[in-house]
Design an enzyme around this catalytic site. Structure first.
Site, PDB file in Angstrom:
ATOM      1  CG  HIS A   1      -2.068  -0.840   1.127  1.00 59.87           C
ATOM      2  ND1 HIS A   1      -2.132  -2.268   1.538  1.00 59.87           N
ATOM      3  CD2 HIS A   1      -3.376  -0.833   1.052  1.00 59.87           C
ATOM      4  CE1 HIS A   1      -3.324  -2.614   1.734  1.00 59.87           C
ATOM      5  NE2 HIS A   1      -4.065  -1.809   1.089  1.00 59.87           N
TER       6      HIS A   1
ATOM      7  CD  GLU B   1     -11.840  -5.523   2.456  1.00 59.49           C
ATOM      8  OE1 GLU B   1     -12.420  -5.120   3.521  1.00 59.49           O
ATOM      9  OE2 GLU B   1     -10.844  -5.176   1.974  1.00 59.49           O
TER      10      GLU B   1
ATOM     11  CB  CYS C   1     -13.976   2.434   1.130  1.00 59.18           C
ATOM     12  SG  CYS C   1     -13.285   2.903   2.519  1.00 59.18           S
TER      13      CYS C   1
ATOM     14  CB  CYS D   1     -10.563   2.348   4.687  1.00 60.74           C
ATOM     15  SG  CYS D   1     -11.430   0.940   4.826  1.00 60.74           S
TER      16      CYS D   1
ATOM     17  CG  HIS E   1     -10.333  -4.884  -2.723  1.00 60.63           C
ATOM     18  ND1 HIS E   1     -10.644  -3.501  -3.017  1.00 60.63           N
ATOM     19  CD2 HIS E   1     -10.457  -5.136  -1.556  1.00 60.63           C
ATOM     20  CE1 HIS E   1     -10.610  -3.058  -1.448  1.00 60.63           C
ATOM     21  NE2 HIS E   1     -10.454  -4.012  -0.770  1.00 60.63           N
TER      22      HIS E   1
END
Ligand code: FUB
Ligand code: ZN
Length: 625
Positions: free
Chosen positions: A133, A295, A313, A394, A243
């Site tokens: 990330h 996810e 998100c 998040c 995702h």
């Protein structure tokens, strides 16, 4: 709008394309003054921002910028939530300066910045592009920097962001690492930084990242390369997959690149993916993602209500994508999806007090949840009630930044006039034109637009007639009382407007039944209720005798009607499901137990779980006949 409009050089917006069908209006041009979204924004400004600030401190994520390696806390992407909060606070006009100083001090001389990698005792930089990330975190940093440039002018935060972006171009540009980040986000951020600074190299780098994706540079890991969209090049993909947040951020970045480079083929590819995703992989609420495990999007029509992941998100990212497509094309269908998602997912996530959040937004809750401890991080998706913070947190900061910049999603301009896409009480100022919008939307369907200032030449006022109004009567009423029927799409009035002119849009918000495509097997045979843009649900706290929602059966032969306090009442019955040793039986048409008929009150889905633990469902089984 021409010719009296001020030059539209630096709008206070998160997305400012240099070309495209529509131009966005900034926070200095659109003010939300009342109604549903004003309430949400007030809670965001007075509670959620402070709440997030307290939590990023409490869990040590701000402290990570000054802490020694062994004291670092949180997941590898914890820095990103500090950046997202900084972005939210910047749009909201509040500062967070001590943290900015700490971030600046943590940045390496070559621009590298990450608290999880690169220092002695940590994994080396860019040694784990799949999960690390690092570029994702830069993306959020850069978006915060752009917010600063557009609101207050370039300060320390923007300088940190530029140093990081320069570093990214050096490290991942031609001759550098030929990789991409496992979590897209840097792409859209770099394009925006290019727009905000005029630096072509940021755009080139974003284009390079978009083109590199889908070529298998990331490892074929646990969830496969589709998880991080590294299975198929963006231009060849036909649907969003993997995702959900990753897929949507990447698509948003691809639109940005396409618009800035005039790449019609790339834009068309993303439009195609959006269409297929909306047609086959999206919940009634606008939510996206039906796999808890990774996810991710499910296959076509795999949209189980009780296992809906529908991450907050992903909803934020979906609105970001739709907004970019709306600006690029001017097509109202993108504003339709943004509206659905804003009202039914983004608005569902935060509690009424703005201090707890849904991460996953299920459409069916079978067990009453337990109230999460107010001072503990929750496992991210499993809470039945909103939680104050998550180990992976998040969503709260994403909600915060979205609500802070929400006015920028209301209206746009072009050479011919002004377009209204979302309805809220608002004051809008575009060059020589001023508009005052008053509405009771979404509880009511009347939107009155009063011209407060106008240039002395003809221009066009455009109003979106939402797709949900199909089949019902929508009307545009002119200032002289002339009425005309309008259909979903765009209703326009063109003329020389005078101050005091009033255009009224009357939308049919009466509640109505919704049935699913039969291929959404998980909800086949059930119905839902929508009223205007709002999806409704049954919640156990509204049922008598402590019943659960799984006792509800409704009768769609009669229409739903408005009830008190924003509820909708549907005809139906409560029938305790039989307890059996084996849950499958031969069909017995005569054996359905009689149940007492009654009116069942439904509430807006975005308000559920604000009255203690409850069970809830959006899709309702029908009475046997
Ligand atoms: O990986 C960073 C963020 O955490 C993702 O966008 C969310 O889905 C959550 O996994
Ligand atoms: Zn999230």
């Amino acid at each position: 709008m021409k010719p009296d409009a001020k030059a539209h050089t630096a709008p206070v917006v998160p997305v400012a394309p240099s070309r495209g069908r529509l131009r966005p209006l900034g926070l200095d041009e659109v003010r939300i003054t009342g109604g549903f979204w004003a309430g949400r924004r007030e809670v965001n400004a007075t509670a959620t921002l402070d709440h997030c600030r307290e939590w990023v401190d409490r869990v040590g994520w701000t402290g990570n910028f000054t802490a020694p390696v062994e004291a670092r806390r949180g997941r590898e992407f914890a820095d990103s939530d500090v950046y997202k909060l900084l972005e939210a606070m910047t749009w909201a006009g509040v500062g967070f300066d001590p943290v900015t100083e700490a971030i600046a001090a943590a940045q390496e001389p070559d621009g590298y910045l990450n608290t999880h990698f690169g220092r002695p005792g940590q994994q080396p930089r860019y040694s784990d592009l799949e999960w690390g990330h690092e570029l994702y975190c830069y993306g959020h940093l850069i978006q915060a920097g752009v917010a600063q440039i557009r609101t207050r002018g370039e300060g320390e935060l923007a300088k940190i962001a530029r140093r990081a972006a320069d570093h990214v171009c050096a490290a991942f540009g031609p001759g550098g690492v030929e990789g991409v980040c496992g979590h897209p986000e840097i792409e859209t951020a770099l394009v925006e930084l290019a727009r905000a600074t005029g630096e072509q190299r940021y755009l080139d780098q974003a284009a390079l990242f978009v083109d590199r994706r889908g070529r298998g540079t990331l490892a074929d890991g646990e969830f496969g390369r589709a998880y991080y969209q590294d299975d198929i090049p963006v231009r060849q993909a036909t649907v969003l997959r993997g995702h959900a947040v990753r897929a949507l951020y990447l698509a948003a970045g691809a639109v940005d690149v396409a618009v800035e480079t005039g790449d019609e083929q790339l834009l068309a590819a993303v439009v195609r993916q959006w269409e297929a995703t909306v047609a086959r992989r999206t919940y009634l609420t606008g939510g996206m993602g039906s796999h808890h495990r990774d996810e991710s999007f499910g296959d076509d029509f795999v949209l189980p209500p009780d296992r809906a992941y529908s991450e907050t998100c992903a909803a934020v990212a979906s609105v970001m994508l739709s907004w970019r497509l709306l600006l690029a094309t001017g097509e109202p269908r993108f504003a339709d999806l943004a509206e659905r998602t804003l009202f039914n997912v983004v608005a569902t996530s935060p509690s009424a007090d703005g201090r707890s959040f849904f991460y996953a937004n299920t459409l069916h809750r079978r067990r009453r949840g337990t109230v999460p401890a107010p001072d503990a991080e929750s496992p991210r998706a499993e809470s039945g009630l909103r939680a104050p913070w998550f180990a992976v947190s998040c969503c709260p900061t994403n909600v915060a930044r979205t609500l802070a910049l929400l006015p920028t999603y209301l209206a746009t301009t072009d050479d011919g006039g002004v377009q209204l896409h979302q309805y809220a009480d608002a004051e809008i100022s575009v060059g020589a034109a001023g508009l005052s919008v008053r509405t009771d939307y979404p509880s009511g369907g009347t939107v009155t637009v009063r011209v407060t200032r106008a240039p002395d030449h003809p221009w066009t006022l455009s109003l979106r007639v939402p797709a949900w109004a199909a089949g019902a009567e929508a009307t545009l009423v002119d200032t002289d009382g002339t009425r005309r029927a309008v259909t979903p799409g765009t209703a326009t009035v063109t003329r020389v407007f005078r101050p005091g002119d009033e255009i009224r849009l009357e939308l049919p918000v009466a509640p109505r039944w919704i049935v699913p495509d039969p291929r959404v097997d998980a909800v086949r045979g059930t119905v839902a209720v929508q009223r205007g843009p709002l999806v409704y649900c049954a919640e156990s706290v509204d049922l008598p005798d402590g019943r659960d929602v799984d006792t509800v059966r409704v009768d769609p032969a009669a229409e739903p009607v408005d009830g008190p306090d924003g509820t909708v009442v549907v005809p139906g019955e409560l029938a305790e499901p039989p307890t059996r040793a084996w849950p499958y039986q031969p069909l017995d048409r005569a054996g359905v137990p009689a149940a007492e008929e009654r009116g069942i009150a439904l509430v807006p889905y975005n308000s559920w779980a604000n009255r203690g633990p409850s069970t809830m469902r959006v899709w309702l089984p029908t009475t046997p006949r």
